[in-house]
Design a protein around this motif. Structure first.
Motif, PDB file in Angstrom:
ATOM      1  N   GLU A  55      19.504   3.124 -16.026  1.00  0.00           N
ATOM      2  CA  GLU A  55      19.777   2.879 -17.436  1.00  0.00           C
ATOM      3  C   GLU A  55      19.255   4.031 -18.288  1.00  0.00           C
ATOM      4  N   ASP A  56      18.105   4.572 -17.917  1.00  0.00           N
ATOM      5  CA  ASP A  56      17.554   5.731 -18.629  1.00  0.00           C
ATOM      6  C   ASP A  56      18.528   6.903 -18.568  1.00  0.00           C
TER       7      ASP A  56
ATOM      8  N   SER B 229      21.577   6.230 -20.663  1.00  0.00           N
ATOM      9  CA  SER B 229      21.264   6.383 -22.089  1.00  0.00           C
ATOM     10  C   SER B 229      21.212   7.855 -22.484  1.00  0.00           C
ATOM     11  N   LYS B 230      20.632   8.678 -21.594  1.00  0.00           N
ATOM     12  CA  LYS B 230      20.553  10.114 -21.898  1.00  0.00           C
ATOM     13  C   LYS B 230      21.948  10.710 -21.997  1.00  0.00           C
TER      14      LYS B 230
ATOM     15  N   ILE C 297      16.288   0.386 -13.963  1.00  0.00           N
ATOM     16  CA  ILE C 297      15.699   0.977 -15.173  1.00  0.00           C
ATOM     17  C   ILE C 297      15.926   2.492 -15.174  1.00  0.00           C
ATOM     18  N   ALA C 298      15.748   3.109 -13.993  1.00  0.00           N
ATOM     19  CA  ALA C 298      15.968   4.559 -13.898  1.00  0.00           C
ATOM     20  C   ALA C 298      17.418   4.906 -14.226  1.00  0.00           C
TER      21      ALA C 298
END
Lengths: 461, 198
Positions: free
Chosen positions: B82-83, B86-87, B79-80
């Motif tokens: 992917e964040d 995405s940024k 999740i980290a």
């Protein structure tokens, strides 16, 4: 990946069952991936089944419900369906088309692999001969599974094959090696509760981190089931032959796969074969089952345990029949044993692992394994005959030795066959129970075991 | 005299009874010792089985705990990551959206239209773009006979959507579509910068 492909066509000639026929198509390729966009902008995946005369027949995996001729577009993507693979897929749960179902993002792909796989060069195949311990006594002891083997479980509706599948997935391991072991589990058309059971069972046992789950539930479109075993096997091949892992693939239930195939075949108006299944059912099944094995010079292996429920418990039904021609033996679950409450209800007299002899014995399991297994097989077979006889003449009419065989049958079913769903028996424990069964017989009845083993393990009761 | 005979008899009986009692006690003792001896291996077996079962159970629980912890840690990492990806993506998209439309950009548009006509297999095309690129596309179209500018504008970062004039075929060659096509590879590239999947 290039910018090639990607042309969207808007002339839909016909929608028939799971098929969409697109007009004025140029340059489409067989098996090409197609994105079908509905009037409302919803996107569904499909693949090209046939091309020619400016038409393309597209099989829509997610079904054609809600599609209309006007307003539907078909985008030909310019590549076949691929599965993104990497070590990161371990511990993940995907749907039947290989999309994440666990609320996590797509795995970062190391490679994108065609889900149809590459045929294994027969010359490069290595003969399977290494033991896989499932922790289930009847399999390890009597129908041993070998790395690289394809060994189906023939079951019937309502029987405990899914419990057995989950138990094998949780417990299976390779012994005597430090090589990594992984389980790829593909649920094809199973009920939601069963899919949840598989997921929870692996999660709670800690086995999920070495597993990959593909879950196609009964309410998912039937056509998606054509893809599920293929994406699962693509991942398995990557883990085995690129990362050197020993991979056990469990496919349940292949009957649902064959039924999806029949649905497409009927929609294509093909001449039906036995029970309405297409004539190429054998060939199609072989494209799945033959994706098991070991390759020369590669460390890993792909072992397959496809599970199929036989309609009306009929072993001559086309699905088990044709499966049996391709695979290397079968594990048959018996309705009688199931009714008696025996778990796992494996009917050993109808079961066989053709590669067992190569995966057991000294250096693999134990030197006496083959012989004790044969002796128990023989004794249980005799016990069944005696039971039949007792049904006619009554117990009083049986000889002393007949009664001992009856006792053997009972101990076999109650102590060897019967096992808790969370009971993981080592091969030593399994062989110990087999000797306990044989020890119920007088020594002169033991004809299939060398004296030295009898001296070592026989304990007269 | 009679008393003495009686005493002798009583003492004999007592002696015999004592002997019998002692013998009974001895045999009972021997029997219980034998039982004890016999039960030692059974008890040892039982003891070993309990220890082995306990060890199995402990191993099972250890596997469960480690397995769940590993999965949880991995999921958090995913999740980290992917964040972060995405940024990076959204920043890159912002930069693309604000790219200067002069200079090489018209060449990019030309390449995109060429690519689209080749894939569609016709030069009789209608081209749509966003409001920002309209002028660049319009001027580029003069190099394509049979091509015309569509009156509708589309919402995209840049690039073109090319349709055959009969409307039967459409090719989306916008920057958005190209990014979408290459997204898995771009994600892999970005992730490798964070040391994942190398």
């Amino acid at each position: 990946m290039t910018a090639e492909g990607g042309v969207q066509y808007s002339k839909i000639a016909e929608i028939k069952g799971p098929l969409v026929i697109v007009d004025d198509v140029e340059n489409a390729a067989f098996d090409e991936l197609v994105e079908v966009e509905t009037k409302d902008g919803e996107r569904r995946l499909g693949k090209v089944l046939e091309v020619g005369n400016g038409k393309a027949i597209v099989q829509v995996f997610e079904g054609t419900t809600g599609l209309s001729i006007a307003g539907t577009n078909a985008k030909f993507v310019g590549k076949v369906m691929e599965m993104p693979v990497s070590r990161e897929v371990l511990g993940r749960v995907f749907d039947g088309l290989g999309r994440p179902k666990d609320g996590l993002p797509d795995p970062i792909a190391d490679k994108f692999i065609d889900i149809n796989g590459e045929p294994m060069n027969p010359e490069q195949r290595e003969y399977p001969k290494d033991f896989i311990q499932t922790g289930v006594s009847v399999i390890d002891g009597m129908i041993t599974l070998v790395r690289g083997q394809k060994l189906p479980i023939f079951s019937g509706s309502g029987m405990s094959h899914n419990l057995l599948a989950a138990q094998i997935a949780r417990q299976a391991s390779v012994i005597g090696t430090q090589d990594d072991f992984a389980v790829v589990f593909a649920a094809i058309g199973v009920q939601y509760s069963e899919a949840e059971y598989f997921r929870r069972s692996l999660e709670e046992s800690g086995a999920l981190k070495r597993s990959v789950l593909f879950l196609n539930t009964a309410d998912d479109p039937a056509i998606e089931r054509i893809i599920t075993p293929r994406v699962a096997l693509t991942v398995a091949e990557y883990l085995a032959f690129e990362l050197g892992m020993h991979v056990l693939v469990i496919l349940t239930d292949m009957t649902n796969y064959a039924e999806a195939l029949r649905e497409i075949s009927a929609a294509r108006e093909e001449v039906p074969g036995r029970k309405g299944y297409p004539g190429y059912l054998y060939t199609d099944l072989s494209t799945i089952y033959e994706r098991a094995g070991k390759l020369n010079g590669k460390k890993g292996s792909v072992t397959q345990v496809p599970i199929l429920s036989m309609p009306s418990d009929d072993i001559t039904h086309p699905i088990p029949d044709l499966t049996g021609y391709i695979t290397e033996g079968q594990i048959v679950l018996g309705r009688d044993l199931f009714r008696q409450g025996v778990y796992p209800p494996v009917n050993i007299l109808m079961s066989l692992s053709r590669l067992m002899k190569d995966g057991i014995g000294e250096g693999s399991t134990r030197a006496d394994h083959g012989e004790i297994s044969n002796q128990v097989y023989d004794a249980y077979s005799r016990a069944q005959e005696v039971r039949a006889l007792a049904g006619i003449v009554g117990k009083a009419g049986l000889t002393e030795i007949d009664l001992k065989y009856m006792d053997v049958g009972d101990v076999f079913e109650n102590e060897f066959l019967t096992q808790a769903t969370d009971e993981n028996r080592t091969i030593e424990e399994t062989l110990g129970i087999l000797w306990k069964i044989v020890s119920k017989l007088p020594k002169n009845e033991i004809t299939k075991i060398k004296d030295k083993y009898v001296e070592q393990y026989y304990k007269e009761e | 005299m009679a008393n003495s005979a009686l005493e002798t008899t009583i003492s004999k009986i007592l002696e015999q009874t004592e002997k019998s009692v002692i013998s009974n006690v001895e045999s009972a003792l021997n029997e219980s010792l034998k039982t004890l001896d016999d039960s030692v291996p059974k008890l040892e077996q039982e003891y070993d089985k309990i220890i082995a079962d306990g060890k199995k159970e402990a191993d099972k629980i250890e596997k469960q705990i480690i397995g769940s912890a590993d999965i949880e840690a991995r999921n958090k990492q995913l999740i980290a990551l992917e964040d972060a990806v995405s940024k990076v993506f959204s920043k890159a998209l912002d930069q693309i959206a604000n790219t200067d439309r002069s200079g090489d950009y018209s060449n990019l548009i030309k390449t995109m239209i060429e690519e689209a006509t080749k894939i569609l297999g016709t030069s009789e095309i209608s081209v749509s773009t966003n409001a920002k690129d309209k002028d660049v596309v319009q001027s580029t179209l003069s190099q394509f006979s049979g091509a015309e500018m569509s009156s509708e504008t589309i919402d995209c970062l840049g690039g073109v959507v090319v349709k055959s004039k009969d409307g039967a075929m459409r090719f989306d060659n916008t920057i958005d579509a190209r990014i979408e096509r290459l997204k898995p590879l771009i994600r892999k590239e970005i992730a490798s910068k964070f040391g994942v999947g190398e």
